[in-house]
Design a protein around this motif. Structure first.
Motif, mmCIF file in Angstrom:
data_model
loop_
_atom_site.group_PDB
_atom_site.id
_atom_site.type_symbol
_atom_site.label_atom_id
_atom_site.label_comp_id
_atom_site.label_asym_id
_atom_site.label_seq_id
_atom_site.Cartn_x
_atom_site.Cartn_y
_atom_site.Cartn_z
ATOM 1 N N PHE A 12 0.928 -1.027 0.019
ATOM 2 C CA PHE A 12 -0.184 -0.129 0.049
ATOM 3 C C PHE A 12 0.754 1.089 -0.051
ATOM 4 N N THR B 93 1.030 6.567 2.152
ATOM 5 C CA THR B 93 0.395 5.110 1.710
ATOM 6 C C THR B 93 -0.840 5.740 0.409
ATOM 7 N N GLN C 102 -3.757 5.255 0.388
ATOM 8 C CA GLN C 102 -4.917 5.537 1.285
ATOM 9 C C GLN C 102 -5.051 7.155 1.525
ATOM 10 N N SER D 173 -9.754 2.661 -7.298
ATOM 11 C CA SER D 173 -9.740 1.973 -6.071
ATOM 12 C C SER D 173 -9.002 2.898 -4.951
ATOM 13 N N ASN D 174 -9.761 2.656 -3.945
ATOM 14 C CA ASN D 174 -9.683 3.632 -2.740
ATOM 15 C C ASN D 174 -8.623 3.065 -1.613
ATOM 16 N N GLU D 175 -8.113 1.514 -1.993
ATOM 17 C CA GLU D 175 -7.294 0.790 -1.013
ATOM 18 C C GLU D 175 -6.016 0.448 -2.068
ATOM 19 N N LYS D 176 -5.944 -0.723 -2.218
ATOM 20 C CA LYS D 176 -4.925 -1.249 -2.923
ATOM 21 C C LYS D 176 -5.071 -0.856 -4.477
ATOM 22 N N GLN E 161 -14.010 5.278 9.001
ATOM 23 C CA GLN E 161 -12.859 4.688 8.121
ATOM 24 C C GLN E 161 -12.218 3.329 8.759
ATOM 25 N N SER F 214 -16.070 4.085 -1.088
ATOM 26 C CA SER F 214 -15.078 2.974 -1.676
ATOM 27 C C SER F 214 -14.618 2.917 -2.800
#
Length: 750
Positions: free
Chosen positions: A243, A264, A266, A281-284, A653, A705
């Protein structure tokens, strides 16, 4: 059971060739890429269409093609040995894998002659092979592809690049050119060939020479763009696995000493400002490992200082190279960042970003102009397998991986913009002078008007007394008092009208205060509306159930009563939110008087408590000192409500230990008595690069998300405006206890 087979119509070649490739410039570049894949170090491109010559020639000093290569690879449509052997002998990642790039020749002309010299790996002997392809033979209906003959030249006459020392290579000659080449076409071709191989590569072992009779001024070796030191340079790297994102920024003001950062995705995703709202994508990230390099050129005289370039030369350089291009295995991918492309040149929407927010560099919401940026995004076929070619041979498929790549690049642009904003926040002689708020300006204006009116009245009185002392003859010979009297009447009328303006200022301040309160309620309604909607749904459901139990042949009064009692609970919640929303802008809250800040806070929290419990957020407010201040209650409630709304979003979150902590204490600042209101939460920290940016209007870190923006970007800007009117201070820091953000608001008591 017997089987059947597909047959292929000869016209398929036409569909895959001339009808699938956008223009003749793109087609020619596809053939030059084949020379790159063949490990050529020199390529000659010739275009002739005047007098008796009408041909295109492309010759390279690559490894050439054996007879086996021609039969099993070149003449086999859809097959590419590049899928089997992805790296060349020189270690180059080969660019094409669809097996149809060779059909670009059909887009350029009617006939193709191929001559190739190669080393036969089995015999060790040098081979000379040649074929002739007449593309017009494929333009027939009802003819199978394998019925079209390909002529073989048993003694091909091949001329390899003159500047080459190798004995192998390939020469393509295309005759009966389909399109007229213009001066603009040749210029465009030169520009595209100059950036075909990344100018940011450490090694440049691929030379291209152009010769043509349309625009001879472009003849000669085509060089990559000459490097010019930018004002700011940013390099960002994402490993494609974790990340984590690393980036470094350097600028000419600090002798290009890099400042390195680890963050990161995020945190960095909050910096994505996308006017077209692509979903990412809000993550990976799914795009795989990415490297980004951005160079910023301000297009001002200062850029030329200390260089051997004139400002006009620097502007010409930036004009020629502006844009963020995508390089796959060091070969550029059209149309991204190409200024001559109608679609895709500004694939990041930088122009739209600037148009929507044209703030200058001294504003935290600053957006750069597209023609100030030169950049490159580096990907590879092997490491970024989800980033794939579109069927039209130009551009990439806009799938999830592409959208993630785009979002990461936009985040890098925002990092550069924020760095430049900070560079220009240099202290000056007025740096410590706080800008007057609108309310303070209005108050000062009204006070000055009152003083002016008093002075005019005093002058009038003085003139009247002086006139009383003059006899008739003196008055007859005295012209000045009449002039002064006329001037005073004009001034008096001006002051009277100015008083109306002053009253308008006060009305405007009251309207602004009400609008800020309404906006705060609106923002809160959007955030807390989900819970309220749930209560409405539950109210309806329980009422229906109660009705059904009462309509039974033998009504169940007890169960119906229980359901109605539940309905009342849900109705009370909805009613409470309605009362809460309406009470935020009641008349008494718009008047300025001494009020207990502690009571304002506890009263607001009591009204909101039912909205925090269902989502597991614990609101703590044990450390509240008893502070009294002369303020507008609506202002304090707007500040607290916006901070609570932000804290709630941050807490959602994380999955557990959702805590919001509120503090209130007396604090003397700048020799003025005041109070400090603090709101902290256990959600994620705020990226240091965003701590000034978030206070500007329309800037928000709230995303769902899918990465789509959900916040309005108004809450903190409303707080900033209110605090400025009250001559207070607002700042954000990290909370060492809860681990999230800590907002601190200082306001004077009077």
């Amino acid at each position: 059971m017997y089987k059947k087979n597909f047959t292929v119509d000869a016209r398929t070649i036409i569909h895959l060739g001339r009808e699938s490739i956008k223009d003749h410039t793109t087609a020619l570049i596809e053939l030059v890429k084949n020379s790159y894949d063949a490990d050529a170090s020199v390529v000659e491109v010739e275009i002739y269409q005047k007098e008796t010559l009408n041909k295109i020639r492309i010759a390279d000093n690559g490894i050439g093609m054996t007879e086996c290569d021609i039969d099993n690879s070149w003449l086999r449509i859809g097959f590419s040995e590049k899928k089997l052997n992805k790296l060349s002998a020189k270690g180059r990642r080969k660019t094409g894998e669809k097996g149809i790039g060779r059909l670009s020749a059909d887009r350029l002309g009617e006939t193709l002659y191929i001559g190739s010299i190669s080393n036969n790996c089995d015999s060790g002997k040098v081979e000379r092979n040649g074929i002739k392809v007449n593309w017009e033979l494929f333009n027939q209906d009802g003819i199978d592809l394998d019925e079209i003959p390909i002529e073989v030249d048993e003694d091909p006459q091949i001329i390899l690049p003159a500047s080459s020392n190798t004995i192998t290579g390939t020469e393509l000659i295309i005759k009966n050119i389909r399109n007229d080449w213009t001066v603009e076409n040749i210029k465009s071709l030169c520009e595209e060939l100059s950036i075909l191989n990344s100018p940011f590569s450490e090694t440049q072992d691929f030379k291209i020479f152009l010769k043509n009779d349309i625009a001879p001024q472009f003849n000669g070796e085509i060089f990559p763009p000459e490097s010019v030191l930018p004002e700011i340079e940013l390099e960002l790297e994402y490993d494609g696995v974790s990340f984590n994102v690393k980036y470094a920024i350097k600028d000419r003001f600090s002798d290009f000493i890099p400042q390195k950062y680890d963050t990161t995705w995020q945190e960095l995703s909050h910096k994505v400002i996308d006017p077209f709202e692509y979903v990412y994508s809000n993550e990976k990230l799914s795009c795989g490992p990415i490297k980004i390099k951005l160079l910023f050129y301000p297009r001002t005289k200062s850029l030329a200082d200390g260089t051997n370039f004139t400002l006009s030369e620097l502007k010409e350089f930036v004009d020629k190279n502006a844009g963020v291009k995508i390089y796959r295995d060091n070969i550029s991918v059209k149309p991204y960042g190409y200024s001559n492309s109608i679609v895709g040149s500004d694939w990041l929407g930088l122009a739209e970003r600037h148009t929507r927010n044209p703030a200058g560099v001294k504003r935290a919401s600053y957006r750069l102009i597209p023609n100030q940026l030169v950049g490159a995004v580096f990907v590879s076929r092997d490491d970024n397998s989800l980033i794939t070619d579109s069927a039209a041979r130009e551009g990439l498929v806009e799938n999830e991986a592409f959208c993630d790549l785009r979002a990461l690049t936009l985040a890098a642009v925002s990092l550069l913009e924020n760095h430049r904003y900070k560079l220009y926040q240099q202290p000056n002689e007025n740096a410590n002078k706080q800008k007057s708020s609108f309310s303070e300006t209005a108050t000062t204006f009204k006070r000055e008007v009152e003083i002016a009116k008093e002075n005019i009245d005093s002058i009038k009185e003085h003139i009247t007394k002086s006139e009383d002392k003059l006899d008739t003859e003196q008055l007859a010979n005295k012209n000045t008092p009449e002039i002064v009297r006329t001037a005073l009447e004009s001034l008096a009328k001006f002051v009277e009208e100015t008083e109306d303006v002053s009253d308008s200022f006060n009305d405007m301040l009251q309207h602004t205060r009400v609008l800020a309160g309404l906006a705060t309620v609106g923002i809160s309604s959007a955030i807390y509306g989900h819970e309220t909607q749930g209560d409405i749904t539950q109210f309806k459901a329980t009422a229906i159930v109660a009705k059904e139990y009462l309509e039974f042949d033998e009504p169940n009064i007890e169960v119906a009563k229980e359901e109605l009692e539940n309905s009342i609970i849900y109705a009370d919640r909805v009613l409470a939110w309605g009362r809460f929303a309406l009470s935020r802008v009641s008349r008494d809250k718009r008047e300025k008087y001494e009020v207990s800040i502690k009571e304002l806070i506890t009263g607001l929290l009591k009204d909101l408590s039912e909205l925090f419990k269902p989502i597991g957020i614990v609101v703590k407010y044990e450390k509240l000192e008893d502070v009294k201040a002369t303020v507008y209650p609506m202002d304090i409630e707007s500040i607290l409500l916006n901070l609570l709304t932000n804290a709630r979003t941050a807490c959602l979150q994380i999955s557990k230990n959702r805590i919001i902590n509120i503090g209130l204490s007396k604090l003397k600042k700048k020799d003025r008595d005041g109070f400090l209101l603090s709101v902290s939460n256990s959600g994620p920290k705020i990226n240091p690069e965003l701590k000034e940016w978030i206070w500007e209007p329309l800037n928000t870190t709230k995303k769902d998300s899918t990465g789509r923006q959900t916040g309005t970007g108004l809450g903190l800007s409303i707080i900033k405006s209110i605090v400025a009117d009250l001559k207070g201070d607002a700042e954000v820091d990290d909370d060492l206890d809860l681990g999230g953000a800590l907002f601190k608001i200082w306001i004077p008591i009077k």
